[in-house]
Design a protein around this motif. Structure first.
Motif, PDB file in Angstrom:
ATOM      1  N   PRO A   1      30.169   4.631  -7.965  1.00  9.66           N
ATOM      2  CA  PRO A   1      29.136   5.849  -7.019  1.00  9.66           C
ATOM      3  C   PRO A   1      29.018   3.952  -6.009  1.00  9.66           C
ATOM      4  CG  PRO A   1      28.498   5.094  -9.650  1.00  9.66           C
ATOM      5  CD  PRO A   1      30.012   4.627  -9.279  1.00  9.66           C
ATOM      6  N   PRO A   2      28.425   4.643  -4.962  1.00 10.41           N
ATOM      7  CA  PRO A   2      28.058   3.612  -3.936  1.00 10.41           C
ATOM      8  C   PRO A   2      26.967   2.506  -4.669  1.00 10.41           C
ATOM      9  CG  PRO A   2      27.304   5.971  -2.971  1.00 10.41           C
ATOM     10  CD  PRO A   2      27.491   5.945  -4.452  1.00 10.41           C
ATOM     11  N   PRO A   3      26.780   1.421  -4.195  1.00  5.28           N
ATOM     12  CA  PRO A   3      25.395   1.364  -4.444  1.00  5.28           C
ATOM     13  C   PRO A   3      24.063   1.548  -3.914  1.00  5.28           C
ATOM     14  CG  PRO A   3      26.589  -0.697  -2.818  1.00  5.28           C
ATOM     15  CD  PRO A   3      27.727   0.768  -2.944  1.00  5.28           C
ATOM     16  N   PRO A   4      23.344   1.258  -4.598  1.00  4.20           N
ATOM     17  CA  PRO A   4      21.614   1.943  -4.553  1.00  4.20           C
ATOM     18  C   PRO A   4      21.564   0.981  -2.923  1.00  4.20           C
ATOM     19  CG  PRO A   4      21.559   0.176  -6.408  1.00  4.20           C
ATOM     20  CD  PRO A   4      23.362   0.207  -6.137  1.00  4.20           C
ATOM     21  N   PRO A   5      20.723   1.434  -1.868  1.00  2.25           N
ATOM     22  CA  PRO A   5      20.335   1.044  -0.705  1.00  2.25           C
ATOM     23  C   PRO A   5      19.474  -0.097  -1.147  1.00  2.25           C
ATOM     24  CG  PRO A   5      19.147   3.191  -1.029  1.00  2.25           C
ATOM     25  CD  PRO A   5      20.369   3.427  -2.119  1.00  2.25           C
ATOM     26  N   PRO A   6      19.289  -0.977  -0.096  1.00  6.76           N
ATOM     27  CA  PRO A   6      18.311  -2.154  -0.539  1.00  6.76           C
ATOM     28  C   PRO A   6      17.166  -1.823  -0.080  1.00  6.76           C
ATOM     29  CG  PRO A   6      19.594  -1.621   1.552  1.00  6.76           C
ATOM     30  CD  PRO A   6      19.896  -1.210   0.601  1.00  6.76           C
TER      31      PRO A   6
END
Length: 115
Positions: free
Chosen positions: A1-6
């Protein structure tokens, strides 16, 4: 999964937030009285002089010698005898000989002759 947004940036940089608004002026508001009939008349020997919305009961400035008549002030406008700055810090001053004054932004509220 992509990293969470900042996380979003704070609305203001540290130390740059605007100052909070000043407190509302110390103006009495008879509509806050909770005495019987909501009429700002209460004999303190028989009925409590109370106010709504955190307001504080105080002698009415139009009739300060009548202990049955009162009004209500915003919560930050409470009476505090320790803030008197008259000679001797005694909350007793009789103009024009001695000014009725307060410290720390408190306002004079007459309660009796010279007091």
């Amino acid at each position: 999964p992509p990293p969470p947004p900042p996380p979003p940036p704070p609305p203001f940089q540290p130390g740059q937030a605007p100052a909070p608004p000043p407190p509302s002026p110390c103006v009495h508001d008879d509509s806050k009285c909770l005495s019987g009939g909501d009429d700002c008349w209460a004999d303190p020997n028989y009925e409590a002089q109370t106010c709504s919305d955190g307001y504080t009961a105080s002698p009415h400035p139009d009739d300060p010698r009548n202990e049955g008549r009162y009004t209500c002030y915003p919560p930050h406008c409470r009476c505090d005898a320790s803030k008197c700055s008259s000679d001797g810090d005694d909350c007793y001053a009789s103009p024009p000989g001695e000014a009725q004054t307060c410290r720390d932004g408190y306002l004079v509220v007459p309660v009796n002759d010279g007091q």
